[in-house]
Design a protein around this motif. Structure first.
Motif, short mmCIF file in Angstrom:
data_model
loop_
_atom_site.label_atom_id
_atom_site.label_comp_id
_atom_site.label_asym_id
_atom_site.label_seq_id
_atom_site.Cartn_x
_atom_site.Cartn_y
_atom_site.Cartn_z
N SER A 159 0.84 -1.19 0.00
CA SER A 159 0.00 0.00 0.00
C SER A 159 0.88 1.25 0.00
O SER A 159 2.07 1.18 0.34
N ALA A 177 -2.20 -2.51 -3.52
CA ALA A 177 -3.56 -2.76 -3.09
C ALA A 177 -4.53 -1.76 -3.71
O ALA A 177 -5.71 -2.06 -3.89
N ASP A 178 -4.02 -0.58 -4.03
CA ASP A 178 -4.84 0.44 -4.67
C ASP A 178 -3.94 1.50 -5.28
O ASP A 178 -2.77 1.61 -4.94
N ASN A 237 0.98 6.20 -6.26
CA ASN A 237 1.59 5.13 -5.46
C ASN A 237 2.65 4.39 -6.26
O ASN A 237 3.63 3.87 -5.69
N LEU A 282 -1.76 -3.89 4.15
CA LEU A 282 -2.80 -2.86 4.09
C LEU A 282 -2.48 -1.72 5.05
O LEU A 282 -1.87 -1.93 6.10
N THR A 301 -9.74 0.88 3.82
CA THR A 301 -8.49 0.19 3.56
C THR A 301 -8.42 -0.09 2.07
O THR A 301 -9.47 -0.21 1.42
N ALA A 302 -7.19 -0.20 1.52
CA ALA A 302 -7.02 -0.12 0.08
C ALA A 302 -7.76 1.14 -0.37
O ALA A 302 -7.64 2.18 0.29
N SER A 311 -8.88 -0.19 -7.04
CA SER A 311 -8.61 -0.89 -5.80
C SER A 311 -8.81 -2.39 -5.98
O SER A 311 -9.67 -2.83 -6.75
#
Length: 230
Positions: free
Chosen positions: A41, A68-69, A81, A132, A140-141, A176
């Motif tokens: 993450s 994760a996203d 990210n 996460l 989350t994510a 996500s």
């Protein structure tokens, strides 16, 4: 609910121990299956962990890494990210790892879902380790309680591994992993620092509905290890 809490005196100790644990998991995956997979993450919390992990001595050419996203922004954007991972994790020894981005060239996140799912499908699964974070709203994510897509993201029967998300309380379209994709992991970690985040988690786990505090949907369905330091 199966939450294991590993508490450390400070963030430096957490980083050292967590990096060692992840390296062991990845090495085990490589030895057992020929490849290992890691889902990470973004945000500020994992930066020191990425640096420590990147220096671990293992066969990184056999490791697949994804997110994760992701925010639907160009990699040159500081909100990306992908940029964060490339600058902080895919360096040193870990530069040899294979990175699978969630962001593609499509203008809209919804148009990029199929590409993201294809990339995720190319990875060794179940994921060997998935890390996460958690927002102060319990997301989350990019499973945001404020989004109209939250029910799709939590749907265990959808067959989807990725969804496009438009949060109303945070900028940028997102893509996500869905809840079933997150749960398709051998080791799930929640990486938090600070008393405030721990209290948010405790409050979320104290009977909150999953659509209101999506982090609870993960903890309710799979063993999760909380890696925490003040």
């Amino acid at each position: 609910m199966a939450l294991t809490i590993e508490s450390f005196d400070n963030a430096q100790t957490l980083t050292r121990e967590f990096a060692a644990k992840l390296a062991d998991i990845l090495e085990t995956g490589i030895e057992a299956r020929g490849r290992a997979s890691l889902v990470v993450s973004g945000g500020r919390t994992p930066l020191a962990l990425f640096e420590a992990l990147s220096q671990k001595d293992l066969d990184w050419s056999c490791v697949d890494i994804t997110l994760a996203d992701e925010r639907w922004v160009d990699e040159s954007d500081d909100a990306s990210n992908t940029q964060l991972v490339k600058q902080n994790l895919l360096v040193n020894n870990a530069a040899a790892a294979r990175f699978i981005p969630l962001k593609s060239a499509h203008d809209d996140a919804a148009e990029g879902v199929n590409d993201a799912e294809a990339g995720v499908a190319s990875m060794s699964q179940p994921f060997d380790a998935l890390i996460l974070g958690m927002g102060e709203d319990g997301h989350t994510a990019s499973l945001f309680p404020c989004s109209t897509q939250i029910n799709d993201g939590l749907d265990m029967s959808s067959g989807k591994t990725c969804i496009a998300v438009t949060p109303t309380t945070a900028p940028h379209q997102r893509i996500s992993l869905t809840l079933p994709a997150i749960l398709n992991s051998r080791n799930i970690f929640l990486h938090l620092t600070g008393e405030k985040k721990k209290q948010v988690l405790n409050d979320a786990l104290d009977g909150a509905a999953e659509v209101q505090k999506p982090v609870t949907a993960v903890v309710n369905r799979a063993p999760v290890t909380l890696m925490w330091a003040p």
